[in-house]
Design a protein around this motif. Structure first.
Motif, PDB file in Angstrom:
ATOM      1  N   PHE A 170      18.833  29.248  -2.601  1.00  0.00           N
ATOM      2  CA  PHE A 170      18.456  27.834  -2.676  1.00  0.00           C
ATOM      3  C   PHE A 170      19.646  27.039  -3.188  1.00  0.00           C
ATOM      4  CE2 PHE A 170      16.560  24.291  -5.216  1.00  0.00           C
ATOM      5  CZ  PHE A 170      16.064  23.566  -4.149  1.00  0.00           C
ATOM      6  N   MET A 171      20.224  26.245  -2.306  1.00  0.00           N
ATOM      7  CA  MET A 171      21.377  25.401  -2.645  1.00  0.00           C
ATOM      8  C   MET A 171      22.497  26.224  -3.276  1.00  0.00           C
ATOM      9  SD  MET A 171      20.803  22.290  -1.648  1.00  0.00           S
ATOM     10  CE  MET A 171      21.830  21.206  -2.643  1.00  0.00           C
ATOM     11  N   GLY A 172      22.785  27.377  -2.659  1.00  0.00           N
ATOM     12  CA  GLY A 172      23.894  28.214  -3.105  1.00  0.00           C
ATOM     13  C   GLY A 172      23.580  29.137  -4.264  1.00  0.00           C
ATOM     14  N   VAL A 222      20.324  29.577 -12.466  1.00  0.00           N
ATOM     15  CA  VAL A 222      21.461  30.478 -12.256  1.00  0.00           C
ATOM     16  C   VAL A 222      21.027  31.593 -11.312  1.00  0.00           C
ATOM     17  CG1 VAL A 222      22.472  29.993 -14.517  1.00  0.00           C
ATOM     18  CG2 VAL A 222      20.817  31.855 -14.282  1.00  0.00           C
ATOM     19  N   ASP A 223      22.005  32.352 -10.815  1.00  0.00           N
ATOM     20  CA  ASP A 223      21.688  33.500  -9.966  1.00  0.00           C
ATOM     21  C   ASP A 223      20.780  34.464 -10.736  1.00  0.00           C
ATOM     22  OD1 ASP A 223      23.219  32.491  -7.970  1.00  0.00           O
ATOM     23  OD2 ASP A 223      24.935  33.800  -8.298  1.00  0.00           O
ATOM     24  N   GLY A 224      19.703  34.880 -10.084  1.00  0.00           N
ATOM     25  CA  GLY A 224      18.774  35.800 -10.723  1.00  0.00           C
ATOM     26  C   GLY A 224      17.588  35.140 -11.379  1.00  0.00           C
ATOM     27  N   LYS A 260      15.464  22.086 -14.301  1.00  0.00           N
ATOM     28  CA  LYS A 260      16.626  21.312 -13.908  1.00  0.00           C
ATOM     29  C   LYS A 260      17.503  22.169 -13.000  1.00  0.00           C
ATOM     30  CE  LYS A 260      16.897  18.286 -17.955  1.00  0.00           C
ATOM     31  NZ  LYS A 260      17.756  17.819 -19.067  1.00  0.00           N
ATOM     32  N   TYR A 261      17.971  21.580 -11.913  1.00  0.00           N
ATOM     33  CA  TYR A 261      18.771  22.344 -10.962  1.00  0.00           C
ATOM     34  C   TYR A 261      20.006  22.937 -11.631  1.00  0.00           C
ATOM     35  CZ  TYR A 261      21.990  23.416  -7.186  1.00  0.00           C
ATOM     36  OH  TYR A 261      22.882  24.048  -6.373  1.00  0.00           O
TER      37      TYR A 261
END
Length: 527
Positions: A64-66, A10-12, A5-6
């Motif tokens: 990817f998308m921020g 999270v970052d990383g 799920k988008y």
């Protein structure tokens, strides 16, 4: 295929190379934006809120998308090995004796840097010189500052007479000719009793004494042609980075755009600090290159800056495959970079094993059958009094007179020596061993003796047979692949140890011992 799920990303978040992931968005609008902003990463159909994410052969951090995702190349090559390959390529390219890599260099106009193809190679050169652990360019500048070249010249300067420490012919001439600087001494002034004072009388017999005289002095300045050259190279590097950022901003489909722009800005700041230093501020603008300067070629610091300039000139001639270079930088395509890297490691292995230096190098034209590919390179050595040529992207068209009696071929690396050809092809996409165990008999796993977690594909060996049988004068054809654990190469002999097909593990930061031994054996050069 893993479902993500988008909102849970999270970052990383870690994803694997060449692996598809189903990404689920909250609505169709976000899915559409992801497809438009990241066409190389994400695909979906119109009106759907789910799609497929695949980073392909990219490694490292991608946005990817921020959100920053970490793309991992499991059991293959890491991001540090990617950087190692870039370093190896740029360093070796600068040492090849192309025509532009001589002392008779020429100036480069800013318009020469506008081509995006040139920018990509020039960016790699600047990055190499500024981002290396030993900080090659900054170290060179510091060495120059510690012992800079200075220019000395004679000049006539007017100064107060009491500041003189010695008398020169210029001062004596000034005393005689510059009467206008003399003042009348009052009666009984102590200076009247000096030898000079008694002899300086005007028409009225008044005693005159010079207040100011002219003297010859030696002026020392940093504004030399060599130092102007240093400033010019710093400014050229800065312009490359500015234009590279501009080129990136004009493109939408760049996988690691922000990371590249961040690196470029960091390097621009390093250059700005040097260009605004007290040392550079004293130096003027270069009007002509110091072609014959011995100091520029031999003095510590200056010779390193000259090496950087030569490497940049080489970038402007763009001898590498343009499309591969774009993919390697924009998308961090490790497979494309590996292909180019294997050529330069082959050169290194030959030079180390046979104690050779290249005699000549030139850029070859594109294959007339595949215009999308860029230029190739040929490097010439002399081994046992005979020419040894190592070519990258050499073409063999479907014509008996051009050494292919059937289809056109373009192997990655071709070694030509004593009328024989030895072909090597880089293969990054490997096959996981467990996926072929059920096909072991057909794949001949036991015969290969492979101990790696990853191994090459049987189709790759089939292609080596095509090279060997389809191109005239080919004695052997081998794939080069990034094996992880195996130090053993696999070779199927056809009658003797110099004829056949096989596979050779070749990985960044790994030993070249087996590869060098193999080259010595096939070329029949005794130790």
């Amino acid at each position: 295929m893993e479902v993500m799920k988008y909102n849970d990303i999270v970052d990383g978040t870690v994803v694997e190379t060449c692996t598809g992931y189903i990404i689920v968005f909250d609505d169709t609008e976000k899915a559409r934006k992801a497809r438009e902003q990241h066409p190389s990463l994400f695909t979906c159909r119109d009106g759907e809120w789910i799609g497929i994410f695949n980073a392909g052969n990219s490694v490292g951090t991608v946005v990817f998308m921020g959100k920053q995702l970490t793309v991992r190349c499991k059991s293959k090559l890491t991001e540090s090995e990617f950087d190692c390959m870039v370093t190896d390529i740029v360093e070796k390219m600068a040492l090849l004796p192309f025509d532009f890599n001589t002392n008779s260099v020429v100036t480069v106009e800013s318009t020469d840097i506008q081509s995006s193809e040139i920018l990509y190679h020039a960016f790699l050169v600047v990055r190499y010189w500024l981002k290396q652990p030993e900080l090659r360019l900054m170290g060179a500048i510091e060495a120059i500052k510690r012992d800079p070249l200075r220019k000395e010249s004679l000049a006539v300067r007017t100064q107060d007479v009491w500041q003189l420490s010695k008398v020169s012919t210029t001062i004596l001439t000034s005393l005689i000719t510059n009467i206008g600087t003399a003042v009348r001494l009052p009666e009984y002034h102590k200076l009247q009793q000096t030898g000079l004072g008694r002899h300086l009388l005007d028409a009225k017999n008044d005693m005159m004494f010079p207040v100011k005289v002219q003297d010859t002095v030696i002026l020392r300045t940093l504004d030399t042609t060599e130092n102007r050259f240093v400033r010019y190279v710093l400014e050229m590097c800065q312009e490359v980075l500015y234009r590279f950022i501009k080129a990136l901003n004009s493109k939408g489909n760049v996988l690691n755009k922000q990371q590249l722009i961040g690196e470029a800005n960091e390097m621009i700041q390093q250059l700005e600090q040097q260009l605004h230093s007290e040392f550079i501020q004293e130096i003027g603008v270069m009007s002509a290159l110091p072609f014959q300067s011995i100091a520029l070629q031999r003095r510590s610091g200056y010779k390193e800056v000259l090496d950087l300039y030569r490497a940049l000139i080489g970038a402007f001639y763009q001898p590498l495959d343009n499309r591969s270079l774009h993919q390697a930088i924009e998308q961090k395509d490790i497979a494309k970079l590996y292909e180019v890297w294997t050529y330069f490691k082959t050169l290194q292995a030959i030079e180390d094993e046979f104690a050779l230096k290249p005699k000549q190098a030139w850029v070859t034209q594109t294959d007339p059958f595949r215009h999308t590919l860029g230029n190739g390179i040929s490097t010439v050595y002399e081994l046992d009094g005979k020419p040894l040529i190592v070519a990258y992207n050499r073409s063999f068209s479907g014509n008996k007179q051009i050494q292919s009696y059937s289809l056109p071929y373009r192997p990655d690396i071709v070694i030509e020596f004593c009328g024989d050809l030895y072909v090597f092809d880089a293969k990054f996409k490997l096959r996981f061993l467990s996926s072929v165990m059920e096909d072991a008999e057909q794949y001949e796993i036991e015969d290969l003796g492979v101990k790696d977690a990853f191994t090459f594909k049987k189709e790759d060996i089939h292609k080596m047979h095509a090279y060997k049988d389809g191109i005239q004068s080919v004695r052997l054809a081998c794939i080069l692949y990034p094996g992880t654990n195996s130090d053993e190469l696999c070779f199927y002999e056809q009658g003797d140890a110099r004829t056949g097909v096989g596979a050779i593990p070749l990985r960044p930061n790994s030993s070249l011992v087996d590869f060098k031994d193999f080259l010595r054996r096939i070329l029949r050069i005794k130790s």
